[in-house]
Design a protein around this motif. Sequence first.
Motif, PDB file in Angstrom:
ATOM      1  N   GLN A   1       0.824  -1.216   0.000  1.00  0.00           N
ATOM      2  CA  GLN A   1       0.000   0.000   0.000  1.00  0.00           C
ATOM      3  C   GLN A   1       0.852   1.257   0.000  1.00  0.00           C
ATOM      4  O   GLN A   1       0.586   2.199  -0.754  1.00  0.00           O
ATOM      5  CB  GLN A   1      -0.927  -0.007   1.225  1.00  0.00           C
ATOM      6  CG  GLN A   1      -1.740   1.278   1.379  1.00  0.00           C
ATOM      7  CD  GLN A   1      -2.708   1.205   2.545  1.00  0.00           C
ATOM      8  OE1 GLN A   1      -3.614   0.396   2.560  1.00  0.00           O
ATOM      9  NE2 GLN A   1      -2.489   2.055   3.544  1.00  0.00           N
ATOM     10  N   GLU A   2       1.889   1.295   0.793  1.00  0.00           N
ATOM     11  CA  GLU A   2       2.694   2.505   0.917  1.00  0.00           C
ATOM     12  C   GLU A   2       3.363   2.886  -0.402  1.00  0.00           C
ATOM     13  O   GLU A   2       3.520   4.066  -0.715  1.00  0.00           O
ATOM     14  CB  GLU A   2       3.743   2.332   2.021  1.00  0.00           C
ATOM     15  CG  GLU A   2       4.386   3.628   2.474  1.00  0.00           C
ATOM     16  CD  GLU A   2       3.387   4.630   3.043  1.00  0.00           C
ATOM     17  OE1 GLU A   2       3.590   5.847   2.835  1.00  0.00           O
ATOM     18  OE2 GLU A   2       2.404   4.195   3.682  1.00  0.00           O
TER      19      GLU A   2
ATOM     20  N   LEU B   1       0.643   4.665  -2.468  1.00  0.00           N
ATOM     21  CA  LEU B   1       0.349   6.007  -1.956  1.00  0.00           C
ATOM     22  C   LEU B   1       1.468   6.981  -2.311  1.00  0.00           C
ATOM     23  O   LEU B   1       1.207   8.138  -2.668  1.00  0.00           O
ATOM     24  CB  LEU B   1       0.153   5.970  -0.440  1.00  0.00           C
ATOM     25  CG  LEU B   1      -0.971   5.086   0.120  1.00  0.00           C
ATOM     26  CD1 LEU B   1      -1.250   5.456   1.576  1.00  0.00           C
ATOM     27  CD2 LEU B   1      -2.240   5.167  -0.688  1.00  0.00           C
ATOM     28  N   GLU B   2       2.694   6.521  -2.255  1.00  0.00           N
ATOM     29  CA  GLU B   2       3.824   7.401  -2.556  1.00  0.00           C
ATOM     30  C   GLU B   2       3.797   7.855  -4.020  1.00  0.00           C
ATOM     31  O   GLU B   2       3.989   9.037  -4.325  1.00  0.00           O
ATOM     32  CB  GLU B   2       5.140   6.678  -2.259  1.00  0.00           C
ATOM     33  CG  GLU B   2       6.370   7.528  -2.527  1.00  0.00           C
ATOM     34  CD  GLU B   2       7.664   6.775  -2.231  1.00  0.00           C
ATOM     35  OE1 GLU B   2       8.733   7.260  -2.643  1.00  0.00           O
ATOM     36  OE2 GLU B   2       7.601   5.695  -1.611  1.00  0.00           O
TER      37      GLU B   2
ATOM     38  N   GLU C   1       0.593  10.173  -4.510  1.00  0.00           N
ATOM     39  CA  GLU C   1       0.833  11.460  -3.858  1.00  0.00           C
ATOM     40  C   GLU C   1       1.711  12.317  -4.761  1.00  0.00           C
ATOM     41  O   GLU C   1       1.459  13.513  -4.965  1.00  0.00           O
ATOM     42  CB  GLU C   1       1.553  11.268  -2.518  1.00  0.00           C
ATOM     43  CG  GLU C   1       0.654  11.127  -1.333  1.00  0.00           C
ATOM     44  CD  GLU C   1       1.436  11.095  -0.027  1.00  0.00           C
ATOM     45  OE1 GLU C   1       2.521  11.724   0.031  1.00  0.00           O
ATOM     46  OE2 GLU C   1       0.969  10.461   0.934  1.00  0.00           O
TER      47      GLU C   1
ATOM     48  N   ARG D   1      -3.023  11.091   6.568  1.00  0.00           N
ATOM     49  CA  ARG D   1      -3.722   9.808   6.510  1.00  0.00           C
ATOM     50  C   ARG D   1      -4.800   9.822   7.594  1.00  0.00           C
ATOM     51  O   ARG D   1      -4.553  10.240   8.720  1.00  0.00           O
ATOM     52  CB  ARG D   1      -2.768   8.645   6.762  1.00  0.00           C
ATOM     53  CG  ARG D   1      -1.437   8.725   6.008  1.00  0.00           C
ATOM     54  CD  ARG D   1      -1.599   8.352   4.558  1.00  0.00           C
ATOM     55  NE  ARG D   1      -0.366   8.607   3.807  1.00  0.00           N
ATOM     56  CZ  ARG D   1       0.630   7.738   3.690  1.00  0.00           C
ATOM     57  NH1 ARG D   1       0.568   6.567   4.303  1.00  0.00           N
ATOM     58  NH2 ARG D   1       1.680   8.034   2.954  1.00  0.00           N
TER      59      ARG D   1
ATOM     60  N   TRP E   1      -5.568  11.180   2.445  1.00  0.00           N
ATOM     61  CA  TRP E   1      -5.789   9.755   2.223  1.00  0.00           C
ATOM     62  C   TRP E   1      -6.735   9.225   3.304  1.00  0.00           C
ATOM     63  O   TRP E   1      -6.496   9.445   4.497  1.00  0.00           O
ATOM     64  CB  TRP E   1      -4.485   8.971   2.306  1.00  0.00           C
ATOM     65  CG  TRP E   1      -3.566   9.126   1.141  1.00  0.00           C
ATOM     66  CD1 TRP E   1      -2.406   9.832   1.112  1.00  0.00           C
ATOM     67  CD2 TRP E   1      -3.721   8.555  -0.158  1.00  0.00           C
ATOM     68  NE1 TRP E   1      -1.820   9.733  -0.135  1.00  0.00           N
ATOM     69  CE2 TRP E   1      -2.608   8.958  -0.936  1.00  0.00           C
ATOM     70  CE3 TRP E   1      -4.688   7.749  -0.756  1.00  0.00           C
ATOM     71  CZ2 TRP E   1      -2.434   8.576  -2.267  1.00  0.00           C
ATOM     72  CZ3 TRP E   1      -4.518   7.369  -2.074  1.00  0.00           C
ATOM     73  CH2 TRP E   1      -3.411   7.779  -2.823  1.00  0.00           C
TER      74      TRP E   1
ATOM     75  N   ILE F   1      -7.947   5.653   4.732  1.00  0.00           N
ATOM     76  CA  ILE F   1      -7.467   4.271   4.646  1.00  0.00           C
ATOM     77  C   ILE F   1      -8.266   3.375   5.594  1.00  0.00           C
ATOM     78  O   ILE F   1      -9.051   3.844   6.416  1.00  0.00           O
ATOM     79  CB  ILE F   1      -5.963   4.189   4.975  1.00  0.00           C
ATOM     80  CG1 ILE F   1      -5.689   4.698   6.389  1.00  0.00           C
ATOM     81  CG2 ILE F   1      -5.153   4.995   3.954  1.00  0.00           C
ATOM     82  CD1 ILE F   1      -4.232   4.531   6.843  1.00  0.00           C
TER      83      ILE F   1
ATOM     84  N   TYR G   1      -7.785   2.261  -0.045  1.00  0.00           N
ATOM     85  CA  TYR G   1      -7.465   3.662   0.233  1.00  0.00           C
ATOM     86  C   TYR G   1      -8.166   4.537  -0.795  1.00  0.00           C
ATOM     87  O   TYR G   1      -8.323   4.169  -1.956  1.00  0.00           O
ATOM     88  CB  TYR G   1      -5.949   3.869   0.138  1.00  0.00           C
ATOM     89  CG  TYR G   1      -5.311   2.973  -0.911  1.00  0.00           C
ATOM     90  CD1 TYR G   1      -5.320   3.330  -2.267  1.00  0.00           C
ATOM     91  CD2 TYR G   1      -4.773   1.738  -0.567  1.00  0.00           C
ATOM     92  CE1 TYR G   1      -4.791   2.491  -3.231  1.00  0.00           C
ATOM     93  CE2 TYR G   1      -4.247   0.891  -1.529  1.00  0.00           C
ATOM     94  CZ  TYR G   1      -4.258   1.266  -2.857  1.00  0.00           C
ATOM     95  OH  TYR G   1      -3.751   0.429  -3.815  1.00  0.00           O
TER      96      TYR G   1
ATOM     97  N   LEU H   1      -8.180   8.669  -2.203  1.00  0.00           N
ATOM     98  CA  LEU H   1      -7.558   9.986  -2.174  1.00  0.00           C
ATOM     99  C   LEU H   1      -8.667  11.027  -2.288  1.00  0.00           C
ATOM    100  O   LEU H   1      -9.443  11.023  -3.250  1.00  0.00           O
ATOM    101  CB  LEU H   1      -6.552  10.152  -3.310  1.00  0.00           C
ATOM    102  CG  LEU H   1      -5.790  11.479  -3.351  1.00  0.00           C
ATOM    103  CD1 LEU H   1      -5.069  11.758  -2.034  1.00  0.00           C
ATOM    104  CD2 LEU H   1      -4.787  11.499  -4.502  1.00  0.00           C
TER     105      LEU H   1
ATOM    106  N   LEU I   1      -4.868   1.904  -8.391  1.00  0.00           N
ATOM    107  CA  LEU I   1      -5.709   3.039  -8.048  1.00  0.00           C
ATOM    108  C   LEU I   1      -6.278   3.601  -9.341  1.00  0.00           C
ATOM    109  O   LEU I   1      -5.655   3.521 -10.400  1.00  0.00           O
ATOM    110  CB  LEU I   1      -4.871   4.089  -7.319  1.00  0.00           C
ATOM    111  CG  LEU I   1      -5.529   5.390  -6.857  1.00  0.00           C
ATOM    112  CD1 LEU I   1      -4.933   5.813  -5.519  1.00  0.00           C
ATOM    113  CD2 LEU I   1      -5.301   6.497  -7.871  1.00  0.00           C
TER     114      LEU I   1
END
Length: 584
Positions: A244-245, A248-249, A252, A272, A425, A427, A471, A473, A528
């Motif tokens: 997941q991270e 998101l990175e 973002e 978050r 975000w 989550i 997640y 956004l 996503l």
Amino acid sequence: MYRSHSCGELRSSDINKEVTLAGWVQKSRDKGFMIWVDLRDRYGITQLIFDEERTPAAMMDKAKSLGREFVVQVTGTVIERESKNDKIKTGDIEVLVNKLEILNEAKLPPFTIEDETDGGEDIRMKYRYLDIRRNPVKDSLVFRHKVSMEVRKYLSDKGFIDVETPYLIKSTPEGARDFVVPSRMNAGQFYALPQSPQTFKQLLMVGGMDKYFQIVKCFRDEDLRADRQPEFTQIDCEMAFVEQEDILEVFEGMTRHLLKEINGVDVDKFPRMLFDDAMRLYGNDKPDIRFGMEFGELNEVAQHKEFGVFNNAELVVGIAIPGGNKHTRKEIDKIIDWVRRPQVGALGMVYCRCNDDGTFKSSVDKFYNQGDLAKWAEVTGAKAGDLICVLSGETNKVRAQLSALRMEMAERLGLRNPKEFAPLWVIDFPLLELDEETGHYHAMHHPFTSPKPGQLELLDTDPGAVKANAYDLVLNGNEIGGGSIRIHDKQIQATMLRHLGFSEEEAKAQFGFLMDAFEYGAPPHGGLAFGLDRLVAILGGQETIRDFIAFPKNNSGRDVMIDAPATIDNDQLKELSIQLDMEE
């Protein structure tokens, strides 16, 4: 060639040049001995001048015949404009015409082709091709192009590959209703138009594509509203060997890139927020965090007295309206009427004034003393001069009602500045959602979403407690993108489908192709999808998407310009093996 320059590029440095322009007549002003014509194209307006001293009589007569929206070509000399116009980029010059050709005459348009038009929305949608000539619509479409190109640039630079997926696919029972397409060659069988390329992008990950994106049309046959269309565009993305991270990175970074390149705004923080906290503090899963007014849950400080409305409620919850104590009783009554509207559905509202001297005055003073009301202020964060608005009832309903009030009051107070951007975000969504009517669970996102690590076992004992590895956004109170880590194991996918009510045979019939693919080395993957229409609208300072779509549908899902949907003739129906039963 039809033109040597556009109508927006000539400047003082071009004086004495011979130029050829082409475009539409915006308007003309005839002084008898002199005629001025504003010539418009996509790039701007250039003033043309005809005068009887320097223009042949035949051309003067031709110029006098020009009507609005005539398509013309002119050749002439750039000269300095005597009366300059600083409102347009070409305002220092004009073109003295020595040749005029009418390329096409035009009927008088049904509305004026100007920024501030006299045309209502219905008539402008019917003549959308004329509406596009107006700067606000034209500029919105150019803006959309700019956003799309920045998206392509960013993702391509990150190693993503643009891959097209099919539009004619198989209908599935999950999600919104499908648009279906009959197959002439396979009588009685139907394709469906994709609600998203979800399974295909997962198969691309099985195929080793690693990083995929597509700016793609999607279709949902669902009820419409201002920010929803039956056909819409997604920025669809998927990545393999990610957690997941990692996702998101990347996204973002894309959002930060768009805000910087498109709006000139630097955004450092992408906070978050847990889904449960978003619902508790804001009453919805896409909170606008540009302003406060967080919810204060008042059960402990409001249910100890004889006020039955609160005592019988599952949740008592309030917000503090900044500076709201200045509202008159009549104005507060109008707020109460607003929350009672069917669209909101509250039965009423309790309020408490926070006076400048530190005292309180509420609509339920009969039941609550100053100490009680001070605790209300503490829980809601109210300060002197604020107004506390309190609703009560069933938890989910009252949260939605108070969320609607929060957004309405923020709008009235000017707290939703379209030039301010606050991404967020959300989550840890629930994996499953209970349908109260049927008593069955369905996937909150889609059936391919993975549960959070270590929570798979809860599916058998407490399915409502399972959190999704998902997640969203959120930007300025709008969901602009959402995704998840996907299931990539056949047995886990089969377990998920079983909990969603699919029999083994139904699961195989609907999704067997995907589960079979998982047996050939499916990597961990996730992705996503951004809603491009909505993203563009928000970046453009709007929340309705229609003006950022070239040919949108109306609120009934109709294209009034081409009159679609429409009936088809019986021969076509027969060829498609379709028989309509028109009896009631």
